[in-house]
Design a protein around this motif. Structure first.
Motif, PDB file in Angstrom:
ATOM      1  N   SER A   1      -1.703  19.717 -34.907  1.00 21.16           N
ATOM      2  CA  SER A   1      -1.612  18.447 -34.190  1.00 21.16           C
ATOM      3  C   SER A   1      -3.029  17.955 -33.943  1.00 21.16           C
ATOM      4  O   SER A   1      -3.988  18.736 -33.988  1.00 21.16           O
ATOM      5  CB  SER A   1      -0.848  18.625 -32.862  1.00 21.16           C
ATOM      6  OG  SER A   1      -1.576  19.483 -31.994  1.00 21.16           O
ATOM      7  N   PRO A   2      -3.198  16.649 -33.675  1.00 21.49           N
ATOM      8  CA  PRO A   2      -4.570  16.155 -33.424  1.00 21.49           C
ATOM      9  C   PRO A   2      -5.254  16.855 -32.257  1.00 21.49           C
ATOM     10  O   PRO A   2      -6.443  17.198 -32.343  1.00 21.49           O
ATOM     11  CB  PRO A   2      -4.348  14.668 -33.158  1.00 21.49           C
ATOM     12  CG  PRO A   2      -3.088  14.335 -33.892  1.00 21.49           C
ATOM     13  CD  PRO A   2      -2.239  15.543 -33.787  1.00 21.49           C
ATOM     14  N   MET A   3      -4.548  17.084 -31.141  1.00 25.34           N
ATOM     15  CA  MET A   3      -5.167  17.719 -29.984  1.00 25.34           C
ATOM     16  C   MET A   3      -5.554  19.162 -30.296  1.00 25.34           C
ATOM     17  O   MET A   3      -6.644  19.632 -29.941  1.00 25.34           O
ATOM     18  CB  MET A   3      -4.199  17.675 -28.790  1.00 25.34           C
ATOM     19  CG  MET A   3      -3.904  16.262 -28.317  1.00 25.34           C
ATOM     20  SD  MET A   3      -5.398  15.433 -27.724  1.00 25.34           S
ATOM     21  CE  MET A   3      -5.822  16.459 -26.344  1.00 25.34           C
ATOM     22  N   GLU A   4      -4.682  19.883 -30.986  1.00 26.34           N
ATOM     23  CA  GLU A   4      -4.988  21.273 -31.334  1.00 26.34           C
ATOM     24  C   GLU A   4      -6.145  21.346 -32.332  1.00 26.34           C
ATOM     25  O   GLU A   4      -6.989  22.244 -32.253  1.00 26.34           O
ATOM     26  CB  GLU A   4      -3.744  21.943 -31.914  1.00 26.34           C
ATOM     27  CG  GLU A   4      -3.884  23.420 -32.171  1.00 26.34           C
ATOM     28  CD  GLU A   4      -4.025  24.232 -30.896  1.00 26.34           C
ATOM     29  OE1 GLU A   4      -4.465  25.404 -30.987  1.00 26.34           O
ATOM     30  OE2 GLU A   4      -3.694  23.708 -29.816  1.00 26.34           O
ATOM     31  N   ALA A   5      -6.202  20.397 -33.247  1.00 29.82           N
ATOM     32  CA  ALA A   5      -7.301  20.374 -34.213  1.00 29.82           C
ATOM     33  C   ALA A   5      -8.627  20.122 -33.505  1.00 29.82           C
ATOM     34  O   ALA A   5      -9.652  20.734 -33.833  1.00 29.82           O
ATOM     35  CB  ALA A   5      -7.050  19.319 -35.268  1.00 29.82           C
ATOM     36  N   VAL A   6      -8.632  19.217 -32.499  1.00 34.35           N
ATOM     37  CA  VAL A   6      -9.859  18.940 -31.740  1.00 34.35           C
ATOM     38  C   VAL A   6     -10.311  20.193 -30.995  1.00 34.35           C
ATOM     39  O   VAL A   6     -11.515  20.508 -30.935  1.00 34.35           O
ATOM     40  CB  VAL A   6      -9.633  17.763 -30.769  1.00 34.35           C
ATOM     41  CG1 VAL A   6     -10.808  17.626 -29.807  1.00 34.35           C
ATOM     42  CG2 VAL A   6      -9.434  16.471 -31.538  1.00 34.35           C
ATOM     43  N   ARG A   7      -9.382  20.923 -30.429  1.00 34.82           N
ATOM     44  CA  ARG A   7      -9.737  22.139 -29.697  1.00 34.82           C
ATOM     45  C   ARG A   7     -10.343  23.200 -30.633  1.00 34.82           C
ATOM     46  O   ARG A   7     -11.367  23.814 -30.314  1.00 34.82           O
ATOM     47  CB  ARG A   7      -8.495  22.702 -29.003  1.00 34.82           C
ATOM     48  CG  ARG A   7      -8.792  23.908 -28.115  1.00 34.82           C
ATOM     49  CD  ARG A   7      -7.500  24.518 -27.591  1.00 34.82           C
ATOM     50  NE  ARG A   7      -6.730  25.099 -28.697  1.00 34.82           N
ATOM     51  CZ  ARG A   7      -6.972  26.307 -29.194  1.00 34.82           C
ATOM     52  NH1 ARG A   7      -7.968  27.059 -28.718  1.00 34.82           N
ATOM     53  NH2 ARG A   7      -6.223  26.783 -30.180  1.00 34.82           N
ATOM     54  N   VAL A   8      -9.715  23.411 -31.789  1.00 34.96           N
ATOM     55  CA  VAL A   8     -10.217  24.416 -32.716  1.00 34.96           C
ATOM     56  C   VAL A   8     -11.594  24.038 -33.244  1.00 34.96           C
ATOM     57  O   VAL A   8     -12.501  24.873 -33.322  1.00 34.96           O
ATOM     58  CB  VAL A   8      -9.219  24.598 -33.882  1.00 34.96           C
ATOM     59  CG1 VAL A   8      -9.811  25.522 -34.949  1.00 34.96           C
ATOM     60  CG2 VAL A   8      -7.900  25.170 -33.380  1.00 34.96           C
TER      61      VAL A   8
END
Length: 235
Positions: free
Chosen positions: A60-67
């Motif tokens: 997801s976009p939010m999970e990708a930003v976190r990683v």
């Protein structure tokens, strides 16, 4: 049935290129998901394309930003240690292609020298027509062949000892020897016969009338029999 190998090149047809993109992106996202689950690692995938205004993101976009944020917080050495971009990929392919070219050139040169050796043996080509490089390579090829023949002869003359209690190895059919191997083996046997010490009792003194004595090689086990030599007497 094995799938046909895909040629990695630009697809000229726009429709076929769009269809291939959708299929490959779907497969890429599936592979990233499997990698994250099977190996227990944090991963994300972001793919931009001219066909969609928004990029394809997994998970997801939010999970990708976190990683990506956690990755950026790592030291610079950890970020670039195993980075693999298009430039590194091309450099790796070029280096591999150069190694293959060098190996193929050596193989071609070896074959060329073997053909030259056979021509010289058949009398079709003289050694005086060779330059320094060809002469050097030809000598190296001959030495290499002689070394291989010597190792094979050594193996057949001195087989490896078998461990106690081990079953006898099955008989292996002996390959037919080449004329070069036959000639080398004959020469080796002749040299061994010349170097073998003669027994001390194999020489006998034969006396002939007139006081002339002569040392002659005696027949093993028979030199004591005077009838073998005839009229002369033994001393």
């Amino acid at each position: 049935m094995a799938r046909k190998k895909v040629q990695l090149q630009w697809i000229m047809d726009d429709t076929a290129r769009r269809t291939t993109y959708k299929k490959r992106v779907k497969g890429l996202m599936k592979k990233v998901k499997e990698l994250s689950i099977l190996c227990g690692i944090e991963a994300c995938a972001v793919v931009y394309s001219p066909y969609d205004p928004q990029p394809e993101v997994w998970p997801s976009p939010m999970e990708a930003v976190r990683v990506i944020g956690e990755f950026k917080c790592r030291p610079e050495n950890d970020q670039t240690k195993k980075r693999f971009n298009q430039e590194n990929y091309i450099r790796q392919r070029v280096a591999k292609a150069k190694d293959q070219v060098v190996k193929q050139q050596k193989k071609n040169r070896r074959t060329e020298m073997e053909n030259l050796m056979y021509q010289c043996q058949a009398g079709g080509k003289g050694l005086q027509d060779l330059n320094i490089k060809d002469s050097s390579d030809l000598m190296w090829s001959i030495d290499d062949r002689l070394k291989a023949v010597g190792q094979k002869m050594e193996y057949f003359h001195h087989p490896a000892p078998q461990p106690s209690g081990a079953a006898a190895p099955a008989a292996v059919p002996v390959a037919q020897k080449t004329p070069l191997e036959v000639a080398l083996e004959s020469l080796e046997n002749q040299m061994l016969m010349d170097l073998t010490p003669r027994p001390t009792d194999s020489l006998v003194t034969v006396g002939y009338p007139g006081g002339q004595d002569m040392m002659l090689p005696g027949p093993y086990g028979h030199y004591e029999d005077p009838s073998f030599w005839g009229h002369p007497f033994f001393t």
